[in-house]
Motif scaffolding. Structure first.
Motif, PDB file in Angstrom:
ATOM      1  N   CYS A   6     -41.166  19.842  11.377  1.00 13.60           N
ATOM      2  CA  CYS A   6     -41.218  19.148   9.701  1.00 13.60           C
ATOM      3  C   CYS A   6     -40.436  17.446   9.714  1.00 13.60           C
ATOM      4  O   CYS A   6     -39.474  17.810  11.091  1.00 13.60           O
ATOM      5  CB  CYS A   6     -39.819  20.483   9.215  1.00 13.60           C
ATOM      6  N   CYS A   9     -36.499  17.912   8.646  1.00 13.35           N
ATOM      7  CA  CYS A   9     -35.722  18.693   8.728  1.00 13.35           C
ATOM      8  C   CYS A   9     -36.003  19.575  10.443  1.00 13.35           C
ATOM      9  O   CYS A   9     -35.045  20.130  11.398  1.00 13.35           O
ATOM     10  CB  CYS A   9     -35.422  19.976   7.883  1.00 13.35           C
ATOM     11  N   CYS A  33     -42.296  20.547   6.174  1.00 12.16           N
ATOM     12  CA  CYS A  33     -42.395  22.586   5.524  1.00 12.16           C
ATOM     13  C   CYS A  33     -42.392  22.448   4.048  1.00 12.16           C
ATOM     14  O   CYS A  33     -41.639  21.261   2.967  1.00 12.16           O
ATOM     15  CB  CYS A  33     -41.189  23.146   5.773  1.00 12.16           C
ATOM     16  N   CYS A  36     -38.318  22.455   2.268  1.00 12.12           N
ATOM     17  CA  CYS A  36     -37.831  20.310   2.180  1.00 12.12           C
ATOM     18  C   CYS A  36     -38.847  19.594   0.929  1.00 12.12           C
ATOM     19  O   CYS A  36     -38.212  19.098   0.159  1.00 12.12           O
ATOM     20  CB  CYS A  36     -38.169  19.158   3.450  1.00 12.12           C
TER      21      CYS A  36
END
Ligand SMILES: [Zn+2]
Ligand SMILES: [Zn+2]
Length: 53
Positions: A6, A9, A33, A36
């Motif tokens: 991701c 994150c 992801c 997020c």
């Protein structure tokens, strides 16, 4: 098997827990992801430096 991270994150992405979208500025594929995406975390394109929600 390709494993992506991701961009917001850094979580490992697999199965259906992520989305990919082209960078609005340069078209580079960006992987995030779903968490997020849902939280609208900001991301930064590694190719051109574009940042977006
Ligand atoms: Zn994430
Ligand atoms: Zn870009």
């Amino acid at each position: 098997m390709d494993i992506y991270s991701c961009i917001s994150c850094g979580a490992n992405l697999f199965g259906t827990n992520y989305v990919k979208l082209p960078c609005p500025a340069c078209g580079e594929l960006i992987y995030r992801c779903k968490r997020c995406r849902k939280l609208a975390n900001s991301y930064r394109c590694e190719n051109c430096g574009f940042t977006g929600p």
